[in-house]
Design a protein around this motif. Structure first.
Motif, short mmCIF file in Angstrom:
data_model
loop_
_atom_site.label_atom_id
_atom_site.label_comp_id
_atom_site.label_asym_id
_atom_site.label_seq_id
_atom_site.Cartn_x
_atom_site.Cartn_y
_atom_site.Cartn_z
N SER A 68 0.82 -1.21 0.00
CA SER A 68 0.00 0.00 0.00
C SER A 68 0.86 1.26 0.00
CB SER A 68 -0.91 0.01 1.23
OG SER A 68 -0.14 0.04 2.42
N GLY A 69 0.19 2.39 -0.24
CA GLY A 69 0.87 3.68 -0.21
C GLY A 69 0.50 4.55 -1.39
N SER A 70 1.42 5.36 -1.82
CA SER A 70 1.23 6.20 -3.01
C SER A 70 1.61 5.36 -4.22
CB SER A 70 2.09 7.46 -2.93
OG SER A 70 1.75 8.23 -1.79
N ILE A 71 0.64 4.98 -5.03
CA ILE A 71 0.86 4.09 -6.16
C ILE A 71 1.05 4.90 -7.44
CG2 ILE A 71 0.05 2.04 -7.37
CD1 ILE A 71 0.19 1.67 -4.31
N ILE A 72 2.16 4.68 -8.13
CA ILE A 72 2.38 5.30 -9.44
C ILE A 72 1.71 4.37 -10.45
CG2 ILE A 72 4.07 6.27 -11.05
CD1 ILE A 72 4.19 7.49 -8.24
N TYR A 73 0.46 4.70 -10.81
CA TYR A 73 -0.43 3.73 -11.46
C TYR A 73 -0.62 3.97 -12.96
CZ TYR A 73 -4.75 1.21 -12.57
OH TYR A 73 -5.69 0.41 -13.15
N GLY A 74 -0.65 2.85 -13.70
CA GLY A 74 -1.02 2.87 -15.11
C GLY A 74 0.05 3.45 -16.01
N ASP A 75 -0.25 3.48 -17.31
CA ASP A 75 0.70 3.99 -18.30
C ASP A 75 0.82 5.51 -18.25
OD1 ASP A 75 0.98 1.38 -19.02
OD2 ASP A 75 0.18 1.60 -21.05
N ASP A 76 -0.13 6.17 -17.61
CA ASP A 76 -0.05 7.63 -17.47
C ASP A 76 0.63 8.04 -16.16
OD1 ASP A 76 -1.32 8.16 -19.91
OD2 ASP A 76 -3.30 7.98 -19.00
N PHE A 77 0.95 7.05 -15.32
CA PHE A 77 1.65 7.28 -14.05
C PHE A 77 0.91 8.26 -13.14
CE2 PHE A 77 5.16 6.13 -17.06
CZ PHE A 77 5.35 4.85 -16.55
N ASP A 78 -0.40 8.03 -13.02
CA ASP A 78 -1.19 8.79 -12.06
C ASP A 78 -0.83 8.34 -10.65
OD1 ASP A 78 -2.70 10.17 -14.04
OD2 ASP A 78 -3.91 8.38 -14.34
N VAL A 79 -0.80 9.26 -9.71
CA VAL A 79 -0.49 8.93 -8.33
C VAL A 79 -1.80 8.76 -7.57
CG1 VAL A 79 0.67 9.63 -6.20
CG2 VAL A 79 1.66 10.23 -8.42
N ILE A 80 -2.04 7.56 -7.05
CA ILE A 80 -3.24 7.30 -6.26
C ILE A 80 -2.83 6.80 -4.88
CG2 ILE A 80 -4.60 6.78 -8.32
CD1 ILE A 80 -4.45 3.81 -7.53
N GLU A 81 -3.62 7.11 -3.89
CA GLU A 81 -3.40 6.59 -2.54
C GLU A 81 -4.22 5.32 -2.42
OE1 GLU A 81 -1.13 7.84 -0.50
OE2 GLU A 81 -0.73 9.31 -2.08
N ILE A 103 6.06 4.47 -1.27
CA ILE A 103 5.77 4.91 -2.64
C ILE A 103 6.02 3.71 -3.54
CG2 ILE A 103 6.38 6.51 -4.49
CD1 ILE A 103 7.47 8.41 -2.31
N VAL A 104 4.97 3.25 -4.20
CA VAL A 104 5.06 2.02 -5.00
C VAL A 104 5.15 2.40 -6.47
CG1 VAL A 104 4.00 -0.22 -5.48
CG2 VAL A 104 3.61 0.91 -3.26
N PRO A 150 5.04 12.63 -5.09
CA PRO A 150 5.85 11.41 -5.20
C PRO A 150 6.57 11.27 -6.53
CG PRO A 150 3.73 10.91 -4.21
CD PRO A 150 3.65 12.33 -4.70
N MET A 151 5.91 11.65 -7.64
CA MET A 151 6.55 11.53 -8.94
C MET A 151 7.79 12.41 -9.02
SD MET A 151 6.87 10.31 -11.92
CE MET A 151 5.38 9.35 -12.12
N SER A 152 7.67 13.68 -8.63
CA SER A 152 8.82 14.58 -8.66
C SER A 152 9.90 14.12 -7.70
CB SER A 152 8.39 16.01 -8.32
OG SER A 152 7.50 16.51 -9.29
N GLY A 153 9.48 13.60 -6.55
CA GLY A 153 10.46 13.12 -5.57
C GLY A 153 11.28 11.97 -6.10
N ILE A 154 10.62 11.02 -6.77
CA ILE A 154 11.34 9.88 -7.34
C ILE A 154 12.30 10.34 -8.42
CG2 ILE A 154 11.10 7.79 -8.73
CD1 ILE A 154 8.49 7.23 -7.30
N VAL A 155 11.81 11.18 -9.32
CA VAL A 155 12.60 11.56 -10.50
C VAL A 155 13.78 12.44 -10.13
CG1 VAL A 155 12.52 12.92 -12.63
CG2 VAL A 155 10.69 11.31 -12.12
N ARG A 156 13.60 13.41 -9.27
CA ARG A 156 14.66 14.39 -9.02
C ARG A 156 15.52 14.11 -7.80
NH1 ARG A 156 11.34 19.98 -9.18
NH2 ARG A 156 9.68 19.32 -10.61
N ARG A 157 15.04 13.26 -6.91
CA ARG A 157 15.72 13.18 -5.62
C ARG A 157 16.04 11.77 -5.14
NH1 ARG A 157 16.58 16.29 -1.43
NH2 ARG A 157 15.74 18.06 -2.58
#
Length: 360
Positions: free
Chosen positions: A8-21, A46-47, A335-342
């Protein structure tokens, strides 16, 4: 992991990489459900889908502290890399490559595509090093026995057209396609002189295209040929030291499918976080697009997108779970920006490969 597990957590979901809880349900190694809500889970963080490293040369893992030098001096057919490869005993070479693959595993990489030098012998050494947790796409480089290489690989990965007799290149490309295997080639790395000839071979994808101009890119787009860019490698060798070399944004704007690779291990680690951060800060100010280049697009180019590259029902579970409360990630709101930049490999709590969970 048991036959069914929930993360569980913040899921980077689907081909559009939507963030869902929400949460991801994994049954027998396959993602069976992704949903919004709170549930009991084996891990929370963060998944994200695991990386696809779309271009490597892990054979030179035996040499990791080279002096900075020109591209020609380092990796040309008569350069340092090939000298070292020819002098290194097989068992030492295999051990070094396996170390790089284990590094990939805990850096969150699900698959890689390697241009493996040395003909049949070189390919066999890589196959001895391969670990089961990472999907390998092996593109061999024949040293005469093209048929032999094609029998034991996913295809052929050639250096630039200027390195070979043209008739030989045409023969290799034709035979590879006849065998229904993948044919890929470097082009436009040091200059644009080999791009037109590379395009004549109708490759499944091109690597680098650092010096491609607008006309070159239009031809690539018209032929619908994907490109794998290797920005850190280009920077180290001095062939790409501006935000337009390689012209990643221009490729994307033309509709070219672009993926990212770490290239030679002797120049850069296999750490896709480093590659991703470099792309985001030097080339492409679009975090979601950068993440796509490092995951889904690589899987599309390598023919793996039905099973990996994004988190979706029916795909194999190839995931990394990132600790959003680590000292590095605490305070990240996106979460997306955090993964990519940091994010870094030490922020990974665990990786999931099918029905196996590997905690760090």
């Amino acid at each position: 992991m048991s036959n069914e597990n929930i993360i569980s957590g913040s899921i980077i979901y689907g081909d559009d990489f939507d963030v869902i809880e929400g949460y991801v349900v994994i049954k027998e190694g396959v993602i069976s459900e992704v949903a919004i809500g709170e549930v009991d889970s084996v891990l929370h963080g963060i998944v994200a889908p695991a990386f696809i490293n779309a271009h490597t040369h892990i054979g030179d893992s035996v040499l990791k502290d080279v002096n900075f030098d020109s591209l020609e001096a380092l990796v040309s057919p008569g350069g340092l890399k090939h000298k070292i490869l020819s002098e290194t005993p097989k068992d030492e070479l295999v051990a070094a490559m396996r170390s790089s693959l284990l590094d990939m595993k805990f850096c969150g990489t699900a698959a890689f595509a390697d241009f493996r030098e040395g003909g049949v012998v070189g390919v066999c050494a890589l196959k001895d090093a391969i670990i089961k947790e990472i999907k390998s796409i092996v593109l061999g480089r024949p040293d005469g026995d093209v048929e032999g290489v094609l029998k034991i690989t996913d295809g052929i990965g050639m250096s630039g057209t200027n390195d070979y007799n043209w008739d030989y290149l045409e023969e290799v490309a034709e035979l590879t396609k006849k065998k229904d295997k993948m044919f890929a080639i470097h082009a436009g790395e040091a200059n644009r002189k080999d791009i037109d000839n590379a395009l004549k071979l109708d490759p499944d994808f091109l690597v680098h295209m650092t010096y491609a101009d607008d006309n070159d890119l239009k031809k690539v787009a018209d032929k619908n040929i994907p490109v794998v860019a290797c920005p850190r490698s280009n920077f180290v060798t001095g062939v790409g030291r501006s935000w337009t070399k390689p012209p990643i944004k221009e490729m994307i704007d033309l509709g070219i499918t672009v993926a990212i690779g770490t290239d030679n291990v002797m120049l850069n680690s296999v750490n896709m976080f480093s590659e991703m951060e470099f792309v985001a800060k030097a080339f492409l100010r679009d975090d979601r697009q950068v993440f796509t280049l490092c995951t889904l697009n690589g899987s599309k180019i390598l023919g793996l997108d039905k099973s990996m590259g994004s988190i979706a029902e029916g795909k194999t579970a190839n995931l990394m779970i990132i600790n959003g409360e680590s000292n590095n990630m605490r305070g990240v709101k996106n979460p997306m920006s955090g993964i990519v930049r940091r994010a870094r490999p030490d922020d990974i709590m665990a990786v999931v490969v099918g029905d196996n969970l590997y905690k760090k």
